[in-house]
Scaffold this motif. Structure first.
Motif, short mmCIF file in Angstrom:
data_model
loop_
_atom_site.label_atom_id
_atom_site.label_comp_id
_atom_site.label_asym_id
_atom_site.label_seq_id
_atom_site.Cartn_x
_atom_site.Cartn_y
_atom_site.Cartn_z
N LEU A 90 0.83 -1.21 0.00
CA LEU A 90 0.00 0.00 0.00
C LEU A 90 0.86 1.26 0.00
O LEU A 90 0.47 2.29 -0.54
CB LEU A 90 -0.95 -0.01 1.20
CG LEU A 90 -0.40 0.42 2.56
CD1 LEU A 90 -0.53 1.92 2.78
CD2 LEU A 90 -1.10 -0.32 3.70
N LEU A 91 2.05 1.19 0.60
CA LEU A 91 2.93 2.35 0.65
C LEU A 91 3.65 2.60 -0.67
O LEU A 91 3.88 3.75 -1.05
CB LEU A 91 3.97 2.17 1.76
CG LEU A 91 3.45 2.25 3.20
CD1 LEU A 91 4.51 1.74 4.17
CD2 LEU A 91 3.05 3.68 3.56
N THR A 92 4.00 1.53 -1.38
CA THR A 92 4.84 1.65 -2.57
C THR A 92 4.09 1.54 -3.88
O THR A 92 4.62 1.94 -4.92
CB THR A 92 5.93 0.56 -2.56
OG1 THR A 92 5.29 -0.73 -2.63
CG2 THR A 92 6.79 0.63 -1.31
N GLY A 93 2.89 0.94 -3.86
CA GLY A 93 2.18 0.68 -5.11
C GLY A 93 2.81 -0.44 -5.92
O GLY A 93 2.62 -0.50 -7.14
N ASN A 110 13.01 1.84 4.83
CA ASN A 110 12.30 3.12 4.92
C ASN A 110 12.78 4.14 3.90
O ASN A 110 12.17 5.21 3.76
CB ASN A 110 12.41 3.71 6.32
CG ASN A 110 11.51 3.01 7.32
OD1 ASN A 110 10.80 2.07 6.98
ND2 ASN A 110 11.54 3.46 8.57
N ASN A 111 13.87 3.86 3.20
CA ASN A 111 14.39 4.81 2.23
C ASN A 111 13.79 4.65 0.83
O ASN A 111 14.02 5.49 -0.03
CB ASN A 111 15.92 4.66 2.12
CG ASN A 111 16.62 5.06 3.42
OD1 ASN A 111 16.33 6.11 3.99
ND2 ASN A 111 17.51 4.20 3.90
N ALA A 139 10.55 5.90 11.20
CA ALA A 139 11.59 6.93 11.15
C ALA A 139 12.22 6.97 9.76
O ALA A 139 12.58 5.94 9.22
CB ALA A 139 12.66 6.65 12.21
N GLY A 140 12.32 8.14 9.20
CA GLY A 140 12.90 8.30 7.87
C GLY A 140 11.87 8.35 6.76
O GLY A 140 12.20 8.74 5.63
N ILE A 141 10.64 7.98 7.05
CA ILE A 141 9.58 8.05 6.03
C ILE A 141 9.24 9.49 5.71
O ILE A 141 8.90 9.83 4.57
CB ILE A 141 8.32 7.29 6.50
CG1 ILE A 141 8.61 5.78 6.56
CG2 ILE A 141 7.14 7.56 5.59
CD1 ILE A 141 8.83 5.12 5.22
N GLY A 142 9.32 10.36 6.72
CA GLY A 142 9.03 11.77 6.49
C GLY A 142 7.77 12.26 7.16
O GLY A 142 7.32 13.38 6.89
#
Length: 523
Positions: A90-93, A110-111, A139-142
């Motif tokens: 769901l986060l990346t498609g 997370n990068n 952490a690091g997602i923004g």
């Protein structure tokens, strides 16, 4: 001679200096806010907007509001019915093989590109509260703010991880997640920017613990037992080998909260006692009191065989649906705030689950299989002025489509790595002619919990083809969903199915090529 008034006005107008005014510049449309609410293992059969017999006895009126205000998707699917891989998708498609998070226990990088960071870079303020589960923290997602559970998390008094560290917070996880989200929406966000918030509930994930106010909500309610509850799994080797049967594999203490004798609050052997260890003495005492009479009735009845199997089904449903109740209340609280503040007019609200779940079909709980109950997931969305209220969408979607949809509405361009497609075109009168008809699926986690063999397959409008593979199995299955919606009869060896099987094999080859998935045996 007097000059007529009309002529004098014309003379004056001609003598006046000409002033040219530039046309007003059209304002860019206001970008929508996004509220993405996702529960864990919430079966579509347990959402009353989908109309199942179970949900009529345990309605979800607030989740249903989203369907009334917007759209409900009747063919919403995942590509790998498991918590971690689904969240990465769901986060990346992207499908599991593309983003690399194929099974629980993998660690998400997370990068990599994710849509919440893309929105943040485009000027959105973003936040995430609840179950993260794909590594220790986001952490690091923004995200501008985040508070997450530790891995699966606990229902009562969970560990909460924030950028400042970890602490145990007294309360019920669903209520805490809802409150964190409302606090940020009301007072924590930068109100000069559009916002995107991810509200990720732990509930109703196993071990199904309702809030104390809901422990007795469905006690005494008799839910309809699925017709295939006592499935013998004939012709389905992988189905026969699983370890996710309600009356055989559920833990009597951890899952079903069964006591050892009438008058006793002592649970049967509890393989994972931590869920109850988290309760305060007061919470534990209240829980025990609320459960005592129901457990005493069970112990006094001296149930055995199929009678005990049916009782376990009812206890499972009562606990599971009682756990859903707080989620529905939380959705209602968020919708109420959006409406009362006027934010609802420019806010996309989504409700979904990370995957489907079995509510006794085939005798099962859990998910993992390509069969309908776990491959399907609820998807409801509202966006006033853009999605007509009461819309029903039958076109098949997958969780790879979430990221490009949010980007499309926000006016943000995504990378070429996205494998899904924006659903925006589906809110019109009819879907685009080139919209997908077939959905790809690949489950990888074996050996693993519940002993579900690795498999890949394709689901079409009528037929489903699947191949189970591994060191101890290489078996094909084929189902006619029109004549056999419960997927009870494997017709792969039926000569009458030779032509549709050949067609579905070609489609499966095409989808594996499209998604660049060469894992598992070649066809």
């Amino acid at each position: 001679m007097t000059t007529p008034m009309r002529v004098r006005n014309l003379i004056a107008l001609a003598a006046a200096p000409l002033v040219f005014t530039a046309p007003a510049r059209a304002q860019a449309p206001e970008r929508p806010n996004i509220v993405y609410i996702m529960s864990d293992d919430h079966a579509y059969q347990a959402i009353s907007a989908y109309g199942s017999p179970v949900s009529k006895l345990a309605p979800t009126p607030n989740i249903d509001r989203i369907a009334r205000n917007g759209a409900i998707f009747t063919n919403s699917f995942v590509g790998n019915s498991l918590c971690g891989p689904s969240r990465a998708t769901l986060l990346t498609g992207r499908q599991s093989n593309a983003h690399g998070f194929k099974q629980n226990g993998n660690k998400f990088d997370n990068n990599v590109w994710v849509w919440p960071r893309a929105l943040a870079q485009a000027g959105y303020t973003t936040a995430m509260f609840g179950k993260w589960h794909i590594n220790q923290s986001p952490a690091g997602i923004g995200f501008d703010e985040w508070k997450v559970l530790d891995d699966q998390g606990e229902y009562y008094n969970p560990d909460i991880i924030t950028p400042k560290g970890r602490s145990v917070v007294e309360g019920y996880a669903t209520d805490l997640i809802t409150q964190y989200s409302l606090d940020w929406l009301k007072n924590g966000r930068d109100k000069s920017k559009p916002f995107a918030i991810l509200i990720h509930h732990k509930a109703p994930h196993r071990n199904f613990m309702p809030a104390l106010r809901h422990v007795q909500k469905y006690q005494g309610v008799s839910f309809p037992v699925p017709g295939n509850y006592f499935d013998d799994y004939a012709g389905r080797r992988a189905a026969a080998a699983q370890e996710m049967n309600i009356y055989r594999d559920m833990y009597e203490g951890h899952d079903l909260k069964m006591t050892v004798a009438a008058g006793s609050a002592q649970l049967h052997y509890n393989r994972w006692p931590g869920a109850f260890d988290r309760m305060t003495h007061k919470q534990q005492a209240e829980w025990d009191a609320l459960m005592q009479a129901d457990n005493d009735r069970m112990n006094t009845a001296k149930l055995a065989g199929q009678d005990m199997a049916r009782w376990k089904y009812q206890r499972y449903m009562q606990q599971y649906l009682g756990t859903v109740a707080a989620v529905d209340e939380g959705v209602g609280a968020v919708l109420d705030y959006l409406k009362d503040s006027g934010l609802d007019r420019n806010t996309i609200v989504v409700y979904t689950s990370d995957q489907g779940f079995y509510l006794g079909e085939h005798g099962w709980f859990d998910k993992r299989f390509i069969y309908e109950e776990s491959m399907r997931t609820p998807f409801l969305i509202q966006y006033p002025g853009h999605i007509r209220a009461g819309t029903r969408v039958a076109a098949p979607i997958q969780n790879i489509d979430y990221a490009p949809t949010f980007l499309d509405f926000a006016g943000v361009k995504g990378p070429g790595t996205i494998q899904g497609r924006s659903m925006r075109a589906l809110f019109g009168a009819r879907p685009p002619a080139d919209w997908r008809k077939d959905v790809y699926y690949h489950y990888y986690e074996y050996p693993g919990f519940h002993s579900v063999r690795a498999h890949y397959g394709v689901r079409g409008e009528r037929y489903k083809l699947v191949r189970f593979y591994g060191a101890d199995i290489d078996a094909w299955e084929f189902y006619d969903l029109k004549t056999d919606p419960g997927e009870m009869h494997n017709r792969f060896d039926d000569p009458a199915m030779k032509a549709p099987i050949a067609t579905m094999k070609r489609k499966l080859v095409e989808l594996r090529r499209q998604y660049q998935d060469d894992s598992g045996p070649s066809i």
